[in-house]
Scaffold this motif. Structure first.
Motif, PDB file in Angstrom:
ATOM      1  N   GLN A  67      52.167  48.404  42.399  1.00 12.90           N
ATOM      2  CA  GLN A  67      50.851  48.327  43.019  1.00 12.90           C
ATOM      3  C   GLN A  67      49.857  47.960  41.925  1.00 12.90           C
ATOM      4  N   VAL A  68      49.145  46.869  42.128  1.00 15.96           N
ATOM      5  CA  VAL A  68      48.255  46.338  41.098  1.00 15.96           C
ATOM      6  C   VAL A  68      46.800  46.581  41.501  1.00 15.96           C
ATOM      7  N   THR A  69      46.027  47.137  40.591  1.00 15.77           N
ATOM      8  CA  THR A  69      44.583  47.283  40.779  1.00 15.77           C
ATOM      9  C   THR A  69      43.894  46.352  39.791  1.00 15.77           C
ATOM     10  N   ALA A  70      43.027  45.482  40.312  1.00 24.05           N
ATOM     11  CA  ALA A  70      42.409  44.478  39.454  1.00 24.05           C
ATOM     12  C   ALA A  70      40.917  44.399  39.735  1.00 24.05           C
ATOM     13  N   ASN A  71      40.190  43.859  38.765  1.00 24.83           N
ATOM     14  CA  ASN A  71      38.747  43.700  38.922  1.00 24.83           C
ATOM     15  C   ASN A  71      38.384  42.292  39.372  1.00 24.83           C
ATOM     16  N   ALA A  72      39.379  41.605  39.941  1.00 25.46           N
ATOM     17  CA  ALA A  72      39.127  40.271  40.495  1.00 25.46           C
ATOM     18  C   ALA A  72      39.808  40.187  41.849  1.00 25.46           C
TER      19      ALA A  72
ATOM     20  N   PRO B 294      41.069  44.876  30.092  1.00 27.53           N
ATOM     21  CA  PRO B 294      42.054  44.888  31.175  1.00 27.53           C
ATOM     22  C   PRO B 294      43.333  44.175  30.772  1.00 27.53           C
ATOM     23  N   LEU B 295      44.434  44.577  31.381  1.00 28.14           N
ATOM     24  CA  LEU B 295      45.705  43.896  31.139  1.00 28.14           C
ATOM     25  C   LEU B 295      45.640  42.486  31.711  1.00 28.14           C
ATOM     26  N   PHE B 296      46.145  41.540  30.926  1.00 28.43           N
ATOM     27  CA  PHE B 296      46.265  40.148  31.370  1.00 28.43           C
ATOM     28  C   PHE B 296      44.915  39.588  31.849  1.00 28.43           C
TER      29      PHE B 296
ATOM     30  N   GLN C 293      45.097  48.400  36.317  1.00 27.50           N
ATOM     31  CA  GLN C 293      46.216  49.342  36.379  1.00 27.50           C
ATOM     32  C   GLN C 293      47.381  48.723  37.140  1.00 27.50           C
ATOM     33  N   VAL C 294      48.597  49.006  36.636  1.00 25.04           N
ATOM     34  CA  VAL C 294      49.838  48.658  37.322  1.00 25.04           C
ATOM     35  C   VAL C 294      50.599  49.956  37.535  1.00 25.04           C
ATOM     36  N   ARG C 295      50.824  50.290  38.811  1.00 19.82           N
ATOM     37  CA  ARG C 295      51.491  51.538  39.150  1.00 19.82           C
ATOM     38  C   ARG C 295      52.815  51.254  39.847  1.00 19.82           C
ATOM     39  N   LEU C 296      53.708  52.239  39.804  1.00 21.99           N
ATOM     40  CA  LEU C 296      54.963  52.161  40.541  1.00 21.99           C
ATOM     41  C   LEU C 296      54.691  52.465  42.010  1.00 21.99           C
TER      42      LEU C 296
ATOM     43  N   ASP D 198      51.372  52.787  34.499  1.00 27.41           N
ATOM     44  CA  ASP D 198      51.874  54.053  35.021  1.00 27.41           C
ATOM     45  C   ASP D 198      53.163  54.424  34.276  1.00 27.41           C
ATOM     46  N   ARG D 199      53.213  55.643  33.743  1.00 28.45           N
ATOM     47  CA  ARG D 199      54.409  56.078  33.010  1.00 28.45           C
ATOM     48  C   ARG D 199      55.651  56.036  33.895  1.00 28.45           C
ATOM     49  N   SER D 200      55.499  56.219  35.197  1.00 27.94           N
ATOM     50  CA  SER D 200      56.650  56.218  36.104  1.00 27.94           C
ATOM     51  C   SER D 200      57.388  54.880  36.106  1.00 27.94           C
ATOM     52  N   LEU D 201      56.730  53.804  35.685  1.00 22.91           N
ATOM     53  CA  LEU D 201      57.395  52.508  35.603  1.00 22.91           C
ATOM     54  C   LEU D 201      58.591  52.549  34.660  1.00 22.91           C
TER      55      LEU D 201
END
Length: 713
Positions: free
Chosen positions: A113-118, A160-162, A167-170, A92-95
């Motif tokens: 706020q983290v959105t993950a596929n696991a 995906p990240l890591f 997604q990682v959002r503020l 998220d750019r707001s970070l």
């Protein structure tokens, strides 16, 4: 500064300091200072002072990457270059919206706020939904590692990240949503290429140059395409095409700028392969480029502007020549830091800033002659060998924003540093005393230097002790650090001052680091202010003449230093109702109203030290001396002194030894003593006191002010 064949202007400036220790209640000032921790563990110090805004990055420990800053009018985004390919998708750019984080009060930890596929996602640095100043380094290191891996495939398949995070959002309001104008909108399809039929990612800046309020944004072209919806009008565009190594460091960047006119839906192609003019700088003495930053600035004809700064490190930079901008203003600056070749007997460096005004020229070679530079004789004192960093932010005459990154060097060090001399160029530096820990942020003031002049500058010369800041010569607007306005007393100490007047701010407490203090303002047996980990405050005082005492105790320890660890300071002074202004016009004595009405300086005594210790803070056994200059708080009357005393202690302050004291006049005193010889050596503490003819006094002791090394076998 000469660019073959045109003549260009050049400059430099720096940033100011960090807040006191974490948790401290800082005194509100008219010159606002904020320190923001990013999700990557990097810290950004932002200051608004004298109509200028400066931002300096304190990198996370172990970071070797470069940073990008983006500005839309007054809003500032700062991010490591490794974050660019993931903005708007996984990140998220707001970070990275520093201005919004300050508005939301998010300065020392970032809620995410983290959105993950696991079901269970392991996100480095995220603890209980937050990233803290200490844990953020893990997030930043993991992001740099992923950027290095993804760069091998030109970010074509990021994944995906890591490994699991989509997604990682503020988890906060963040940046306000852009309000789209109530105009007919057209879709502009932006294709970013590296030669014909070779799509490539690019970071973009797009602004409506008629009026920036119509459109002003930083889209990112993924897999060679970005789309924006804009009203008809004239637009300025910049495209950055970076390359990265396996560690996520920028190895090169190509820059293309072009203007377009939008009248309907259309497709625009920006070709990075056209950026073939390499930026190079030659200096009077041989030097090697160690860091380079590029700064794009575009202003709209009616209102609004866009800035985009890109750090390239010691990579290569290329630009595409451009046609002159027809609507709005255009500047493109090049800031370089270069150093003498390895093994040079007397080391030196060059800091240069070059401005392309109106368009990007085809010839990007710049030449500096010896008669254009000013010489700075810099001495960096360090009581432990360590890696330090110097940031030199540069303001050209039209600039109101400056961005700085630290160039590392080994301290202690004496070095000649060359900058361009001009009355139009403003210089101010910041020192980071420990690049390893990110500690010891020490700002400098704004200065000008004339060509063919030599100026000595010393950093962190001890003893380091609390004191009062002094406005630089020629300052017309300044917030009084020790003043009374009517019946309100206001005092703001600098936690640590060096002998050259630089103010060092306390490190945030952490493992192995202690930063604690206690401030009291007393009168008639009553505490008007009694605060832990504060550097001052405001208090209402009786109108009648009364005696006051300030007691300030401080302890500071960290792995990167071992001297000036404990100090005890006591100021006594008299004060009564202030019914007239005695400070200079332009000084601010009320941080709320910004007025100096009925404001007078408190008659607090100050002390400035000149020890004979070397760059490493050591003095040999045998005869030694210190010259102490006593004075008064800025804006006050310089009263004569009726007595002074200087003592030394060789056992940590358990006992004190008088010195032979000579009155040199004008508040200057020289103390002489003998340092004892021993096989183990030891630290020497210093205690000074002085009282003026009105009875105002200062007593100050500094533990481990300097060291005496052990005798050699």
């Amino acid at each position: 500064m000469r660019r073959t064949p045109a003549v260009l202007g050049v400059a430099a400036v720096v940033v100011t300091g960090l807040a006191p220790a974490a948790g401290a209640e800082t005194v509100t000032t008219a010159d606002t200072i904020h320190t923001v921790t990013l999700v990557t563990g990097d810290r950004v110090v932002v200051q608004d002072v004298g109509g200028r805004q400066t931002a300096t990055v304190v990198p996370r420990p172990g970071s070797s990457g470069d940073f990008v800053n983006q500005r839309i009018d007054g809003d500032l985004y700062v991010m490591p270059a490794t974050a660019l390919p993931y903005l708007g998708s996984s990140l998220d750019r707001s970070l990275f919206d520093v201005s919004a984080l300050i508005r939301d009060g998010i300065t020392d930890q970032v809620p995410v706020q983290v959105t993950a596929n696991a079901a269970t996602a392991n996100v480095p640095g995220v603890q209980d939904g937050k990233v803290t100043a200490e844990s953020g380094a893990a997030f930043g290191a993991a992001l740099a590692a992923q950027a290095g891996r993804d760069a091998k495939n030109h970010f074509a398949d990021r994944g995906p990240l890591f490994g699991t995070v989509s997604q990682v959002r503020l988890a906060a309001p963040g940046a306000p949503q852009q309000v789209h104008p109530n105009f007919p909108m057209h879709t502009v399809r932006i294709l970013t290429m590296n030669g014909a039929n070779t799509p490539v990612d690019a970071a973009l800046g797009v602004i409506n140059t008629n009026d920036g309020r119509n459109f002003n944004a930083f889209p990112y072209s993924t897999a060679g395409e970005a789309r924006v919806s804009v009203p008809a009008g004239d637009y300025g565009m910049v495209a950055w095409f970076p390359t990265f190594d396996s560690a996520g460091r920028v190895t090169s960047v190509r820059v293309v700028v072009q203007d377009i006119v939008v009248t309907s839906d259309q497709t625009v192609t920006i070709d990075g392969s056209k950026a073939t003019s390499q930026i190079t700088v030659s200096t009077p003495k041989p030097s090697n480029l160690t860091s380079e930053s590029l700064e794009y600035f575009r202003s709209a004809q009616t209102m609004g502007s866009q800035g985009y700064g890109f750090g390239v490190g010691n990579g290569t930079a290329f630009v595409a020549p451009s046609a002159p901008a027809k609507v709005g203003g255009f500047h493109f600056n090049v800031l370089t830091h270069s150093e003498s070749p390895a093994g040079t007997t007397t080391p030196y460096s060059y800091d240069l800033k070059i401005d392309n005004d109106g368009a990007l020229a085809a010839n990007q070679h710049y030449k500096v002659s010896a008669d254009q530079v000013a010489t700075l004789k810099e001495s960096y004192y360090s009581d432990k060998p360590r890696q330090e960093g110097i940031a030199r932010i540069i303001f050209l005459p039209y600039e109101v924003f400056g961005f700085g990154q630290f160039a590392p060097f080994g301290a202690p060090l004496q070095r000649t540093e060359y900058v361009l001399g001009s009355p139009d160029l403003v210089y101010s530096d910041a020192l980071l005393a420990s690049m390893t820990t990110g500690g010891g942020f020490t700002p400098g003031g704004f200065r000008n230097f004339a060509a063919n002049t030599t100026t000595p500058i010393e950093w962190l010369r001890g003893p380091l002790a609390p004191g009062l800041s002094t406005p630089p010569a020629g300052t017309t607007s300044w917030l009084c650090s020790a003043c009374r306005r009517d019946d309100t007393i206001r005092v703001t100490l600098v936690p640590v001052l060096d002998s050259n007047g630089h103010g060092l701010y306390l490190d945030p407490p952490a493992t192995g680091t202690v930063s604690t203090s206690h401030f009291q303002l007393l009168s008639g047996g009553k505490a008007l202010i009694d605060g832990k980990d504060v550097v001052g405050g405001e208090a209402t005082a009786p109108a009648a003449q009364a005696d006051y005492k300030i007691v300030y105790d401080q302890t500071r320890t960290a792995p990167w230093f071992h001297q000036s660890t404990v100090s005890h300071s006591e100021w006594t002074f008299g004060s009564a109702h202030s019914g007239a202004q005695t400070v200079p016009n332009g000084w601010l004595c009320d941080p709320i109203t910004g007025k100096a009405t009925d404001c007078s300086a408190l008659p607090m005594v100050t002390a400035s030290y000149q020890l004979k210790a070397g760059l490493d803070g050591n003095a040999p056994a045998g005869p030694d001396q210190v010259v102490v200059t006593f004075g008064h708080a800025p804006g006050g009357q310089n009263l004569p002194f009726q007595k002074a005393d200087i003592q030394v202690s060789f056992d940590g302050g358990a006992t004190w030894t008088p010195t032979f004291l000579a009155d040199l006049g004008g508040g200057r005193y020289r103390a002489q003593w003998t340092n004892p010889a021993s096989t183990t050596g030891g630290d020497v503490s210093l205690r000074v006191s002085a009282t003026d003819v009105a009875g105002n006094s200062l007593t100050q002791s500094v533990t481990s002010a300097f060291s005496v090394p052990g005798a050699q076998s």
